[in-house]
Design an enzyme around this catalytic site. Structure first.
Site, PDB file in Angstrom:
ATOM      1  CE1 TYR A 142       3.073  89.342  65.105  1.00 50.44           C
ATOM      2  CE2 TYR A 142       5.417  90.112  65.710  1.00 50.44           C
ATOM      3  CZ  TYR A 142       4.343  90.461  65.292  1.00 50.44           C
ATOM      4  OH  TYR A 142       3.897  91.284  64.889  1.00 50.44           O
ATOM      5  CE  LYS A 192     -11.823  87.173  60.869  1.00 55.69           C
ATOM      6  NZ  LYS A 192     -13.156  87.675  60.495  1.00 55.69           N
ATOM      7  CG  ASP A 225     -13.540  91.162  61.164  1.00 54.21           C
ATOM      8  OD1 ASP A 225     -14.212  90.883  62.172  1.00 54.21           O
ATOM      9  OD2 ASP A 225     -14.272  90.796  60.153  1.00 54.21           O
ATOM     10  CG  ASP A 249       1.957  93.968  64.938  1.00 54.37           C
ATOM     11  OD1 ASP A 249       2.445  95.088  65.485  1.00 54.37           O
ATOM     12  OD2 ASP A 249       2.332  93.847  63.756  1.00 54.37           O
ATOM     13  CG  ASP A 253       0.947 100.199  64.382  1.00 55.48           C
ATOM     14  OD1 ASP A 253       1.428  99.932  65.815  1.00 55.48           O
ATOM     15  OD2 ASP A 253       1.547 100.267  63.389  1.00 55.48           O
TER      16      ASP A 253
HETATM   17  C1  IPM Z   1       5.679  96.185  67.444  1.00 57.71           C
HETATM   18  C2  IPM Z   1       6.569  96.021  66.261  1.00 57.71           C
HETATM   19  C3  IPM Z   1       7.337  94.772  66.062  1.00 57.71           C
HETATM   20  C4  IPM Z   1       6.129  93.704  66.218  1.00 57.71           C
HETATM   21  C5  IPM Z   1       8.194  94.402  65.045  1.00 57.71           C
HETATM   22  C6  IPM Z   1       9.247  95.571  65.020  1.00 57.71           C
HETATM   23  C7  IPM Z   1       8.918  93.040  65.423  1.00 57.71           C
HETATM   24  O1  IPM Z   1       5.737  96.341  65.187  1.00 57.71           O
HETATM   25  O2  IPM Z   1       6.372  96.174  68.566  1.00 57.71           O
HETATM   26  O3  IPM Z   1       4.497  96.425  67.383  1.00 57.71           O
HETATM   27  O4  IPM Z   1       5.731  93.277  64.870  1.00 57.71           O
HETATM   28  O5  IPM Z   1       5.780  92.988  67.224  1.00 57.71           O
HETATM   29 MG    MG Z   2       3.702  96.794  65.581  1.00 60.04          MG
END
Ligand code: IPM
Ligand code: MG
Length: 368
Positions: A142, A192, A225, A249, A253
């Site tokens: 990032y 990885k 993975d 990230d 999710d």
């Molecule tokens: C998260 C979001 C952020 C990220 C975005 C909104 C910049 O997806 O907090 O997971 O990628 O970190």
């Molecule tokens: Mg995210």
């Protein structure tokens, strides 16, 4: 008595409506539990861009550095899709994370019993799930340099750099081990190392920290993975997962959806201790700004409310009150009060954002 200072940044999309419910809950804790907060509110993301031409004004950044905790709603929306990359709403959030040096992002994935049937996985796989993902938040791909889009041999090349120093890995590993000590005592580190040098270093440093200072912690390593696959195959095998910024990230999710709805998941981003001993901290829901339902009073405020519960626990030393708030949310769900994201297709009418807030406040009252 020290005062508790909070900066609230509702942001974009559903941010303001879910944050309005948090503000009522903050007022409840002041009235009924004597927990007073000195609250300041400001703009972030597209909302800040509308007014200042940037997604986070310097003055707001300074306020964020001076308070005990920042509470953020969400940033982004289609209105801002065509903005220059450097002033996109997301840059405001990334600036907060970077300048406050919030290196440890805690993303709990807890499956409330009342919601076990909402997961895309079978109830028996997710019921009772309680894992904590610790995502490194201020480094890796990032932020690594070089980055950009450059000309090379007559064509363009897009570059981002995965870069981790030993000290960056060391400090996030410690955050994960410290948390594991208060939980089941197990950490799984994901990278990885089979294809990336940064992964080899990550694995070595995490193991060294464990061997030197956390012999009581059971540490395992997994390729990221495989980690993603294991998260959907048998998520309850995990206690704490520690991983880098980008893998974190993605994996968070995935973990979020195990719990039934993205609308339920809070997060805490913590940095080094400030002068008063409290960590630099920002709390935000894992979900985004959900522009498709913004302004309609449909959004689930639970993730943001549970983020405030994390603030009570990690910034304000009020673990009992955090437990009280989490139990109130759980009770409301068990009673069947649901926003639209938590409804099965047929039957019943969904609760509005405000109704959900009302029910949680009623459950708090009943807890006294
Ligand atoms: C998260 C979001 C952020 C990220 C975005 C909104 C910049 O997806 O907090 O997971 O990628 O970190
Ligand atoms: Mg995210």
């Amino acid at each position: 008595m020290s005062t508790n200072s909070l900066l609230i940044l509702p942001g974009d999309g559903i941010g303001p409506e879910v944050m309005a419910e948090v503000s009522r809950i903050i007022a409840w804790f002041a009235d009924r539990r004597g927990l007073k907060f000195d609250v300041n509110e400001d703009l972030v993301g597209g909302a800040a861009h509308d007014v200042h031409g940037v997604p986070l004004a310097d003055e707001t950044m300074e306020k964020a550095q001076s308070v005990d905790a920042v509470l953020l709603g969400a940033v982004g929306g289609p209105k801002y899709d065509d903005l220059d990359f450097s002033v996109k709403p997301e840059r405001g959030l990334l600036r907060l994370r970077k300048e406050m040096d919030l290196f440890a992002n805690l993303r709990p994935a807890v499956c409330f019993d009342a919601l076990a049937d909402f997961s895309s996985l079978k109830r028996e796989v997710v019921a009772g799930l309680d894992i904590m993902i610790v995502r490194e938040l201020t480094s890796g791909s990032y932020f690594g340099e070089p980055r950009g889009i450059f000309e090379e041999n007559g064509e363009r090349v897009g570059i981002n750099t995965q870069r981790y120093t030993e000290s960056e890995i060391d400090r996030v590993a410690r955050a994960a081990f410290d948390l594991a000590r208060k939980r089941a005592g197990r950490v799984c580190s994901m990278e990885k190392a089979n294809v990336m040098e940064s992964g080899i270093l990550w694995r070595e440093v995490v193991q060294a920290v464990r061997d030197a200072d956390y012999p009581d912690i059971e540490l395992s390593h997994m390729y990221a993975d495989n980690g993603g696959m294991q998260l959907v195959r048998n998520p309850r095998q995990f206690d704490v997962i520690v991983t880098d910024n980008l893998f974190g990230d993605l994996l968070s999710d995935v973990a979020a959806m195990l719990t039934g709805s993205l609308g339920m998941l809070p997060s805490a981003s913590l940095g080094a201790p400030m002068e008063n001993g409290r960590p630099r901290a920002l709390y935000e829901p894992v979900h985004g700004s959900a522009p498709d339902i913004a302004g309609q009073g449909k959004a689930n405020p639970c993730a943001t409310i549970l983020s405030f519960a994390m603030a009570l626990r990690y910034s304000f030393d009020a673990g009992d009150e955090a437990d009280r708030l989490e139990a109130a949310v759980e009770k409301v769900l068990a009673d069947g009060v649901r926003t639209a994201d938590l409804m099965q297709t047929e039957g019943g009418s969904p609760a509005s954002t405000r109704k959900m807030g009302d029910a949680i406040i009623a459950a708090l009252e009943a807890s006294l």
